[in-house]
Design a protein around this motif. Structure first.
Motif, PDB file in Angstrom:
ATOM      1  N   GLN A 182       0.854  -1.188   0.000  1.00  0.00           N
ATOM      2  CA  GLN A 182       0.000   0.000   0.000  1.00  0.00           C
ATOM      3  C   GLN A 182       0.885   1.231   0.000  1.00  0.00           C
ATOM      4  O   GLN A 182       1.896   1.276   0.697  1.00  0.00           O
ATOM      5  CB  GLN A 182      -0.904  -0.006   1.228  1.00  0.00           C
ATOM      6  N   VAL A 183       0.493   2.237  -0.780  1.00  0.00           N
ATOM      7  CA  VAL A 183       1.224   3.503  -0.829  1.00  0.00           C
ATOM      8  C   VAL A 183       0.884   4.284   0.439  1.00  0.00           C
ATOM      9  O   VAL A 183      -0.290   4.483   0.763  1.00  0.00           O
ATOM     10  CB  VAL A 183       0.851   4.313  -2.088  1.00  0.00           C
ATOM     11  N   ILE A 184       1.913   4.734   1.172  1.00  0.00           N
ATOM     12  CA  ILE A 184       1.674   5.398   2.461  1.00  0.00           C
ATOM     13  C   ILE A 184       2.014   6.881   2.445  1.00  0.00           C
ATOM     14  O   ILE A 184       1.755   7.566   3.435  1.00  0.00           O
ATOM     15  CB  ILE A 184       2.449   4.693   3.593  1.00  0.00           C
ATOM     16  N   THR A 185       2.598   7.392   1.349  1.00  0.00           N
ATOM     17  CA  THR A 185       2.940   8.809   1.289  1.00  0.00           C
ATOM     18  C   THR A 185       2.477   9.415  -0.022  1.00  0.00           C
ATOM     19  O   THR A 185       2.073   8.710  -0.932  1.00  0.00           O
ATOM     20  CB  THR A 185       4.465   9.031   1.404  1.00  0.00           C
ATOM     21  N   GLY A 186       2.558  10.724  -0.115  1.00  0.00           N
ATOM     22  CA  GLY A 186       2.183  11.427  -1.332  1.00  0.00           C
ATOM     23  C   GLY A 186       0.797  12.019  -1.228  1.00  0.00           C
ATOM     24  O   GLY A 186       0.137  11.922  -0.197  1.00  0.00           O
ATOM     25  N   PRO A 187       0.319  12.630  -2.311  1.00  0.00           N
ATOM     26  CA  PRO A 187      -1.005  13.246  -2.301  1.00  0.00           C
ATOM     27  C   PRO A 187      -2.101  12.185  -2.145  1.00  0.00           C
ATOM     28  O   PRO A 187      -1.965  11.067  -2.634  1.00  0.00           O
ATOM     29  CB  PRO A 187      -1.119  13.917  -3.673  1.00  0.00           C
ATOM     30  N   SER A 188      -3.189  12.570  -1.482  1.00  0.00           N
ATOM     31  CA  SER A 188      -4.301  11.634  -1.294  1.00  0.00           C
ATOM     32  C   SER A 188      -5.026  11.421  -2.618  1.00  0.00           C
ATOM     33  O   SER A 188      -4.839  12.170  -3.580  1.00  0.00           O
ATOM     34  CB  SER A 188      -5.264  12.171  -0.245  1.00  0.00           C
ATOM     35  N   GLN A 189      -5.893  10.423  -2.649  1.00  0.00           N
ATOM     36  CA  GLN A 189      -6.632  10.121  -3.868  1.00  0.00           C
ATOM     37  C   GLN A 189      -7.598  11.241  -4.225  1.00  0.00           C
ATOM     38  O   GLN A 189      -7.896  11.470  -5.394  1.00  0.00           O
ATOM     39  CB  GLN A 189      -7.378   8.804  -3.711  1.00  0.00           C
ATOM     40  N   ALA A 190      -8.071  11.988  -3.218  1.00  0.00           N
ATOM     41  CA  ALA A 190      -8.973  13.106  -3.468  1.00  0.00           C
ATOM     42  C   ALA A 190      -8.263  14.217  -4.242  1.00  0.00           C
ATOM     43  O   ALA A 190      -8.901  14.968  -4.980  1.00  0.00           O
ATOM     44  CB  ALA A 190      -9.501  13.648  -2.150  1.00  0.00           C
ATOM     45  N   ARG A 191      -6.949  14.305  -4.090  1.00  0.00           N
ATOM     46  CA  ARG A 191      -6.175  15.327  -4.799  1.00  0.00           C
ATOM     47  C   ARG A 191      -5.475  14.762  -6.036  1.00  0.00           C
ATOM     48  O   ARG A 191      -4.547  15.369  -6.571  1.00  0.00           O
ATOM     49  CB  ARG A 191      -5.136  15.935  -3.867  1.00  0.00           C
ATOM     50  N   GLY A 192      -5.876  13.594  -6.454  1.00  0.00           N
ATOM     51  CA  GLY A 192      -5.315  13.012  -7.669  1.00  0.00           C
ATOM     52  C   GLY A 192      -4.067  12.197  -7.451  1.00  0.00           C
ATOM     53  O   GLY A 192      -3.388  11.832  -8.411  1.00  0.00           O
ATOM     54  N   GLY A 193      -3.749  11.868  -6.211  1.00  0.00           N
ATOM     55  CA  GLY A 193      -2.546  11.082  -5.909  1.00  0.00           C
ATOM     56  C   GLY A 193      -2.852   9.607  -5.745  1.00  0.00           C
ATOM     57  O   GLY A 193      -3.934   9.131  -6.090  1.00  0.00           O
ATOM     58  N   ASP A 194      -1.891   8.898  -5.190  1.00  0.00           N
ATOM     59  CA  ASP A 194      -2.016   7.443  -5.051  1.00  0.00           C
ATOM     60  C   ASP A 194      -2.005   6.959  -3.607  1.00  0.00           C
ATOM     61  O   ASP A 194      -2.037   5.754  -3.380  1.00  0.00           O
ATOM     62  CB  ASP A 194      -0.860   6.755  -5.795  1.00  0.00           C
ATOM     63  N   ARG A 195      -1.952   7.870  -2.620  1.00  0.00           N
ATOM     64  CA  ARG A 195      -1.870   7.431  -1.233  1.00  0.00           C
ATOM     65  C   ARG A 195      -3.102   6.611  -0.858  1.00  0.00           C
ATOM     66  O   ARG A 195      -4.229   6.992  -1.153  1.00  0.00           O
ATOM     67  CB  ARG A 195      -1.757   8.619  -0.282  1.00  0.00           C
TER      68      ARG A 195
END
Length: 119
Positions: free
Chosen positions: A11-24
């Protein structure tokens, strides 16, 4: 011994959230481990677009255009998923005795620290 191997569920634990277009928060299987760069390629995570020049194959069909595929992500940005709880967990190692063809060997085995289940 490596914490993350090919075929593991991470599971991806860092970076932008999915709501902001990321993969966390996304989970996926490890397709490839790049040990020299400390990176892993995870299925369905970190998509990039690649522009491929138009060419021809042996049969005469056209290739090229815009392709999307998974790019490597640093191994510190993913965590192994516990098979019991389906949540990210830390990895431990323990030594176990394994008997094969009458020969007893000591082997290091990975396990999820929260549930204690072997990986």
């Amino acid at each position: 011994m490596a914490n993350i191997k090919k075929g593991d569920l991470v599971q991806v634990i860092t970076g932008p959230s999915q709501a902001r277009g990321g993969d966390r928060g996304k989970q996926g299987k490890v397709i490839e481990v790049l040990t020299e760069q400390d990176r892993v390629v995870v299925e369905g995570v970190n998509f990039v677009t690649k522009h491929v020049r138009v060419g021809q194959t042996q049969r005469g069909t056209k290739t090229g255009g815009i392709e999307t595929h998974e790019a490597p992500i640093h191994v510190s940005n993913v965590a192994l998923v516990d098979p019991k709880s389906k949540k990210p967990t830390r990895v431990g190692f323990r030594e176990e005795q394994v008997t094969k063809d009458g020969v007893t060997k000591t082997v290091r085995v990975r396990y999820a620290k929260k549930s204690g289940e072997d990986l």
